[in-house]
Design an enzyme around this catalytic site. Structure first.
Site, mmCIF file in Angstrom:
data_model
loop_
_atom_site.group_PDB
_atom_site.id
_atom_site.type_symbol
_atom_site.label_atom_id
_atom_site.label_comp_id
_atom_site.label_asym_id
_atom_site.label_seq_id
_atom_site.Cartn_x
_atom_site.Cartn_y
_atom_site.Cartn_z
ATOM 1 N N ALA A 67 51.931 27.776 34.087
ATOM 2 C CA ALA A 67 52.217 28.213 32.713
ATOM 3 C C ALA A 67 51.340 29.432 32.427
ATOM 4 C CB ALA A 67 51.902 27.087 31.741
ATOM 5 N N GLU A 114 55.124 22.104 39.523
ATOM 6 C CA GLU A 114 56.004 21.168 38.804
ATOM 7 C C GLU A 114 57.458 21.640 38.843
ATOM 8 O OE1 GLU A 114 53.335 21.478 35.366
ATOM 9 O OE2 GLU A 114 53.334 19.293 35.284
HETATM 10 N N1 COA Z 1 48.888 32.709 33.507
HETATM 11 C C1 COA Z 1 48.751 33.982 33.122
HETATM 12 N N2 COA Z 1 48.358 34.960 33.955
HETATM 13 C C2 COA Z 1 48.122 34.626 35.243
HETATM 14 C C3 COA Z 1 48.252 33.322 35.718
HETATM 15 C C4 COA Z 1 48.664 32.334 34.795
HETATM 16 N N3 COA Z 1 48.870 31.068 35.149
HETATM 17 N N4 COA Z 1 47.934 33.288 37.015
HETATM 18 C C5 COA Z 1 47.610 34.559 37.353
HETATM 19 N N5 COA Z 1 47.729 35.360 36.273
HETATM 20 C C6 COA Z 1 47.472 36.796 36.209
HETATM 21 C C7 COA Z 1 45.988 37.095 36.192
HETATM 22 O O1 COA Z 1 45.469 36.961 34.881
HETATM 23 C C8 COA Z 1 45.981 38.518 36.695
HETATM 24 O O2 COA Z 1 46.360 39.372 35.638
HETATM 25 P P1 COA Z 1 45.432 40.636 35.219
HETATM 26 O O3 COA Z 1 45.480 41.534 36.423
HETATM 27 O O4 COA Z 1 46.119 41.196 34.010
HETATM 28 O O5 COA Z 1 44.074 40.088 34.977
HETATM 29 C C9 COA Z 1 47.106 38.540 37.719
HETATM 30 O O6 COA Z 1 47.938 37.438 37.397
HETATM 31 C C10 COA Z 1 46.642 38.377 39.157
HETATM 32 O O7 COA Z 1 45.837 37.208 39.213
HETATM 33 P P2 COA Z 1 44.338 37.178 39.808
HETATM 34 O O8 COA Z 1 43.653 35.981 39.271
HETATM 35 O O9 COA Z 1 43.675 38.499 39.587
HETATM 36 O O10 COA Z 1 44.650 37.025 41.354
HETATM 37 P P3 COA Z 1 43.758 36.307 42.459
HETATM 38 O O11 COA Z 1 44.369 36.646 43.773
HETATM 39 O O12 COA Z 1 42.318 36.605 42.261
HETATM 40 O O13 COA Z 1 43.949 34.740 42.175
HETATM 41 C C11 COA Z 1 45.181 32.726 41.625
HETATM 42 C C12 COA Z 1 45.213 34.141 42.291
HETATM 43 C C13 COA Z 1 46.590 32.222 41.620
HETATM 44 C C14 COA Z 1 44.292 31.806 42.457
HETATM 45 C C15 COA Z 1 44.616 32.862 40.198
HETATM 46 O O14 COA Z 1 45.357 33.852 39.528
HETATM 47 C C16 COA Z 1 44.712 31.578 39.390
HETATM 48 O O15 COA Z 1 43.916 30.690 39.593
HETATM 49 N N6 COA Z 1 45.658 31.551 38.449
HETATM 50 C C17 COA Z 1 45.791 30.438 37.520
HETATM 51 C C18 COA Z 1 46.475 29.276 38.162
HETATM 52 C C19 COA Z 1 46.496 28.106 37.217
HETATM 53 O O16 COA Z 1 45.495 27.581 36.789
HETATM 54 N N7 COA Z 1 47.719 27.680 36.896
HETATM 55 C C20 COA Z 1 47.934 26.519 36.060
HETATM 56 C C21 COA Z 1 47.988 26.879 34.650
HETATM 57 S S1 COA Z 1 48.143 25.432 33.653
#
Ligand code: COA
Length: 259
Positions: A67, A114
């Protein structure tokens, strides 16, 4: 409704749905969920020649990274509504009468995992990663994750998955029974489409009844065995069944019409 965050490509009666917010790793914001809901509730039921649907993510990093966390900052007192809408939407996918396959081409986290689990089958690319990291944010999965994960991989691993927030890779997801196939990166959509082509050669009413009957196992207050008897009876009354049985006896390929 116009589609802004879903890219739809219709080819050979298979719909490829690409979650198209690459910069946010295809995170599910409110608009995307509304489009997905409309697609399965209103749009797809009118497409009569549709054989099946493949869901995938834009780019080569993510299927869907969950999400949209940026919208969470404004979620006070709205969490229950959000989860209800998400679950309603994912039930539309799970109960859709034609095969829906997730082609998981990268991160499938939180709502992305999910979403993949709500599909009937899952094809993972070698770079796919799965996880339910909600506890990192102080919340739990809300789009059916605790339930479908338990259905697919069992209570013990589901608890570990949701409590540790650890990510697993594609081979481990395959070992646990979370995905049906692991394929080389870039091949996810092709494999999903070829599965739909194969299923498309079978009787469409039978396929719909398989989906209904297997879902019945998990429906509250529904006797799945009784459901199967009724569904079996319905399939034996179809023209497709007469065609399938005749084709077998006449040693030819069946031509099903979905009647
Ligand atoms: N919601 C909104 N934005 C998200 C996102 C999410 N679930 N997951 C990634 N993004 C965005 C990041 O904010 C970033 O945007 P920005 O460049 O404007 O800051 C972009 O996507 C790239 O993500 P980033 O975190 O920089 O990449 P990474 O390679 O360092 O890490 C993940 C990748 C997937 C491990 C990390 O993005 C992450 O942990 N995301 C959240 C996953 C999560 O908790 N999902 C469940 C939500 S309930």
């Amino acid at each position: 409704m116009t589609y802004e965050n879903l890219l739809l490509t219709y080819e050979n009666n298979i719909l490829l749905v690409t979650f198209n917010r690459e910069k946010a790793l295809n995170a599910l914001n409110t608009r995307t969920m509304q489009e997905l809901n409309y697609l399965f509730a209103e749009d797809l039921p009118t497409r009569k020649d549709l054989k099946g649907i493949v869901l995938t993510g834009a780019g080569d990093r993510a299927f869907v990274a969950g999400a949209d966390i940026k919208e969470f900052l404004d979620l006070d007192n709205k969490g229950q509504n959000m989860a209800q809408y998400g679950q309603d939407t994912f039930f539309l996918i799970e109960r859709f009468p034609k095969p829906v396959i997730a082609a998981v081409n990268g991160f499938a986290l939180g709502g992305g995992c999910e979403l993949a689990m709500a599909c009937h089958l899952r094809v993972a690319g070698e770079k796919a990663r799965f996880g339910q990291p909600e506890v990192n944010l102080g919340i739990i999965p809300g789009y059916g994750g605790t339930q479908r994960l338990t259905q697919l991989i069992g209570k013990s691993k589901a608890l570990e998955f949701c409590m540790t927030a650890d990510m697993i890779d594609a081979p481990e997801a395959y070992r646990l029974g979370l995905v049906n196939y692991v394929v080389p990166a870039g091949e996810e959509v092709n494999r999903a489409k070829s599965l739909i082509e194969k299923i498309g050669t079978k009787g469409p009413i039978a396929i719909a009844k398989v989906i209904e009957s297997i879902n019945a196992y998990f429906e509250d207050g529904v006797d799945g065995f009784a459901y199967e008897i009724k569904a079996f009876g319905e399939t034996t009354n179809t023209a497709d069944f007469r065609e399938g049985a005749s084709a077998f006896v006449e040693k030819r390929a069946a031509e099903f019409k979905g009647e």
